[in-house]
Design a protein around this motif. Structure first.
Motif, mmCIF file in Angstrom:
data_model
loop_
_atom_site.group_PDB
_atom_site.id
_atom_site.type_symbol
_atom_site.label_atom_id
_atom_site.label_comp_id
_atom_site.label_asym_id
_atom_site.label_seq_id
_atom_site.Cartn_x
_atom_site.Cartn_y
_atom_site.Cartn_z
ATOM 1 N N PHE A 106 0.847 -1.174 0.000
ATOM 2 C CA PHE A 106 0.000 0.000 0.000
ATOM 3 C C PHE A 106 0.893 1.238 0.000
ATOM 4 O O PHE A 106 2.108 1.141 0.216
ATOM 5 C CB PHE A 106 -0.921 -0.013 1.217
ATOM 6 C CG PHE A 106 -1.908 -1.149 1.210
ATOM 7 C CD1 PHE A 106 -3.060 -1.070 0.446
ATOM 8 C CD2 PHE A 106 -1.675 -2.304 1.948
ATOM 9 C CE1 PHE A 106 -3.973 -2.124 0.415
ATOM 10 C CE2 PHE A 106 -2.572 -3.361 1.935
ATOM 11 C CZ PHE A 106 -3.730 -3.270 1.157
ATOM 12 N N PRO A 107 0.342 2.415 -0.265
ATOM 13 C CA PRO A 107 1.199 3.603 -0.341
ATOM 14 C C PRO A 107 2.060 3.843 0.892
ATOM 15 O O PRO A 107 3.211 4.272 0.769
ATOM 16 C CB PRO A 107 0.189 4.745 -0.545
ATOM 17 C CG PRO A 107 -0.955 4.107 -1.268
ATOM 18 C CD PRO A 107 -1.048 2.718 -0.677
ATOM 19 N N GLU A 108 1.518 3.546 2.097
ATOM 20 C CA GLU A 108 2.242 3.887 3.326
ATOM 21 C C GLU A 108 2.911 2.716 4.007
ATOM 22 O O GLU A 108 3.712 2.916 4.921
ATOM 23 C CB GLU A 108 1.282 4.543 4.327
ATOM 24 C CG GLU A 108 0.729 5.883 3.882
ATOM 25 C CD GLU A 108 -0.220 6.464 4.902
ATOM 26 O OE1 GLU A 108 -1.153 5.741 5.318
ATOM 27 O OE2 GLU A 108 -0.016 7.627 5.293
ATOM 28 N N PHE A 109 2.591 1.475 3.597
ATOM 29 C CA PHE A 109 3.122 0.318 4.316
ATOM 30 C C PHE A 109 2.967 -0.949 3.485
ATOM 31 O O PHE A 109 2.256 -0.984 2.484
ATOM 32 C CB PHE A 109 2.408 0.134 5.662
ATOM 33 C CG PHE A 109 0.942 -0.229 5.546
ATOM 34 C CD1 PHE A 109 0.523 -1.553 5.660
ATOM 35 C CD2 PHE A 109 -0.016 0.740 5.298
ATOM 36 C CE1 PHE A 109 -0.816 -1.898 5.540
ATOM 37 C CE2 PHE A 109 -1.355 0.407 5.191
ATOM 38 C CZ PHE A 109 -1.761 -0.906 5.303
ATOM 39 N N TYR A 110 3.655 -2.010 3.950
ATOM 40 C CA TYR A 110 3.447 -3.361 3.440
ATOM 41 C C TYR A 110 2.621 -4.138 4.461
ATOM 42 O O TYR A 110 2.838 -4.025 5.672
ATOM 43 C CB TYR A 110 4.772 -4.095 3.250
ATOM 44 C CG TYR A 110 5.599 -3.638 2.068
ATOM 45 C CD1 TYR A 110 5.304 -4.070 0.776
ATOM 46 C CD2 TYR A 110 6.695 -2.794 2.249
ATOM 47 C CE1 TYR A 110 6.071 -3.669 -0.302
ATOM 48 C CE2 TYR A 110 7.464 -2.386 1.178
ATOM 49 C CZ TYR A 110 7.143 -2.828 -0.098
ATOM 50 O OH TYR A 110 7.901 -2.425 -1.167
ATOM 51 N N LEU A 111 1.698 -4.943 3.964
ATOM 52 C CA LEU A 111 0.929 -5.875 4.794
ATOM 53 C C LEU A 111 1.380 -7.280 4.435
ATOM 54 O O LEU A 111 1.303 -7.692 3.274
ATOM 55 C CB LEU A 111 -0.563 -5.694 4.544
ATOM 56 C CG LEU A 111 -1.602 -6.523 5.324
ATOM 57 C CD1 LEU A 111 -1.771 -7.926 4.778
ATOM 58 C CD2 LEU A 111 -1.302 -6.570 6.811
ATOM 59 N N LEU A 112 1.881 -8.022 5.413
ATOM 60 C CA LEU A 112 2.357 -9.397 5.203
ATOM 61 C C LEU A 112 1.521 -10.346 6.050
ATOM 62 O O LEU A 112 1.534 -10.272 7.278
ATOM 63 C CB LEU A 112 3.840 -9.496 5.585
ATOM 64 C CG LEU A 112 4.466 -10.895 5.594
ATOM 65 C CD1 LEU A 112 4.356 -11.567 4.229
ATOM 66 C CD2 LEU A 112 5.919 -10.833 6.046
ATOM 67 N N ASN A 113 0.779 -11.221 5.388
ATOM 68 C CA ASN A 113 -0.067 -12.214 6.048
ATOM 69 C C ASN A 113 0.607 -13.572 5.941
ATOM 70 O O ASN A 113 0.926 -14.029 4.833
ATOM 71 C CB ASN A 113 -1.440 -12.245 5.365
ATOM 72 C CG ASN A 113 -2.352 -13.318 5.927
ATOM 73 O OD1 ASN A 113 -2.310 -13.637 7.109
ATOM 74 N ND2 ASN A 113 -3.198 -13.879 5.064
ATOM 75 N N VAL A 114 0.814 -14.243 7.087
ATOM 76 C CA VAL A 114 1.626 -15.466 7.119
ATOM 77 C C VAL A 114 0.966 -16.554 7.959
ATOM 78 O O VAL A 114 0.387 -16.281 9.015
ATOM 79 C CB VAL A 114 3.030 -15.152 7.689
ATOM 80 C CG1 VAL A 114 3.776 -16.428 8.059
ATOM 81 C CG2 VAL A 114 3.842 -14.356 6.678
ATOM 82 N N TYR A 115 1.080 -17.781 7.470
ATOM 83 C CA TYR A 115 0.760 -18.973 8.260
ATOM 84 C C TYR A 115 2.059 -19.748 8.420
ATOM 85 O O TYR A 115 2.500 -20.464 7.522
ATOM 86 C CB TYR A 115 -0.316 -19.804 7.554
ATOM 87 C CG TYR A 115 -0.657 -21.109 8.236
ATOM 88 C CD1 TYR A 115 -0.681 -21.218 9.628
ATOM 89 C CD2 TYR A 115 -0.953 -22.249 7.500
ATOM 90 C CE1 TYR A 115 -0.988 -22.404 10.253
ATOM 91 C CE2 TYR A 115 -1.276 -23.448 8.109
ATOM 92 C CZ TYR A 115 -1.285 -23.524 9.482
ATOM 93 O OH TYR A 115 -1.592 -24.709 10.108
ATOM 94 N N THR A 116 2.696 -19.597 9.569
ATOM 95 C CA THR A 116 4.025 -20.168 9.806
ATOM 96 C C THR A 116 3.955 -21.693 9.916
ATOM 97 O O THR A 116 3.060 -22.220 10.568
ATOM 98 C CB THR A 116 4.610 -19.577 11.100
ATOM 99 O OG1 THR A 116 4.720 -18.166 10.949
ATOM 100 C CG2 THR A 116 5.982 -20.161 11.397
ATOM 101 N N PRO A 117 4.899 -22.406 9.312
ATOM 102 C CA PRO A 117 4.899 -23.873 9.414
ATOM 103 C C PRO A 117 4.991 -24.351 10.860
ATOM 104 O O PRO A 117 5.731 -23.789 11.665
ATOM 105 C CB PRO A 117 6.153 -24.282 8.634
ATOM 106 C CG PRO A 117 6.450 -23.136 7.733
ATOM 107 C CD PRO A 117 5.990 -21.911 8.452
ATOM 108 N N ASN A 118 4.232 -25.381 11.166
ATOM 109 C CA ASN A 118 4.285 -26.028 12.471
ATOM 110 C C ASN A 118 5.444 -27.010 12.486
ATOM 111 O O ASN A 118 5.652 -27.749 11.522
ATOM 112 C CB ASN A 118 2.959 -26.757 12.728
ATOM 113 C CG ASN A 118 2.819 -27.247 14.150
ATOM 114 O OD1 ASN A 118 3.634 -28.009 14.641
ATOM 115 N ND2 ASN A 118 1.758 -26.822 14.812
#
Length: 251
Positions: A96-108
């Motif tokens: 986005f113009p002001e930031f990055y959005l990072l959505n994560v599902y970390t491995p178990n």
């Protein structure tokens, strides 16, 4: 701006248990899910006013992430960089113009810790990826990170020491990331608040007795801390073995 993260443990099942009711009630600007557990075309969500971005695992009925956003992003990236092959649909980055959005599902790392080496390699690659993003603009990193960072973040710390999600290696990787210029938004605001969790086993009476773990997070670039309004854990929202977490920030 209001953002939500929720491991839905199968979006098709969660929809049958009230997902859409919560989605419309919370009216988030950005809504992230993990463990969608489906392939393209297996669900049609009518989310008027939202752009939808899905990252599917190659393996059917496994893992997967998605982001629903009112504002169209400047760019979208799947995975955590060209140097790390990621076939499980575990990460989506929206710019986005002001930031990055990072959505994560970390491995178990699995109960027998057989996947711990892969998990740690993932963490190291992810840290480099987040730092590279952070050099360009601030990062909001969220999702099911599959680790209780401190003893306060799970009910029975002593008996779980060394278990998956509470190994010294996993906790150390979280510490390393935070020390690199990031904050755990909930713990930043509520450093001493215990008995607040985001995941509970499906074993009988575990959730009712609040024997849980806090493993779902909003991690922010430290320079965003003065814009942080609140991080709220919606412990009473059912539909999954995890509950939603909401971030409010003045972006």
């Amino acid at each position: 701006m209001k953002l939500v993260t929720w491991n839905v443990n199968g979006i098709r099942a969660c929809v049958k248990k009230g997902f859409l009711d919560f989605f419309h009630e919370i009216d988030a600007d950005i809504f992230c899910i993990q463990e969608s557990k489906l392939q393209e075309g297996q669900i049609q969500l009518d989310l008027e006013g939202y752009h939808q971005f899905w990252n599917y695992a190659e393996r059917k009925g496994y893992s997967g992430t998605a982001v629903f956003t009112k504002q169209k992003p400047l760019s979208v990236k799947y995975g955590i960089g060209e140097d790390f092959e990621e076939l499980e649909g575990r990460a989506i980055t929206l710019e986005f113009p002001e930031f990055y959005l990072l959505n994560v599902y970390t491995p178990n790392s699995k109960r027998d810790l057989s996947r711990l080496p892969y998990r740690i390699e993932w963490e190291k690659q992810l840290k480099m990826y987040i730092q590279a993003l952070d050099e360009k603009k601030p990062v909001i990193y969220c999702g099911d990170l599959n680790v209780a960072h401190q003893e306060i973040d799970l009910k029975n710390a002593r008996s779980n020491l060394g278990n998956s999600g509470f190994t010294m290696e996993e906790r150390g990787e979280m510490t390393s990331l935070l020390e690199a210029g990031f904050i755990d938004s909930f713990r930043y605001l509520y450093p001493d608040r215990g008995d607040v969790y985001t995941w509970w086993s499906y074993m009988a009476k575990v959730r009712e007795r609040n024997i849980g773990w806090r493993i779902d997070y909003f991690i922010l670039s430290e320079r965003l801390k003065d814009l942080l309004v609140d991080t709220e854990i919606h412990c009473n929202v059912l539909g999954s073995d995890h509950c939603p977490v909401m971030l409010e920030i003045n972006m």
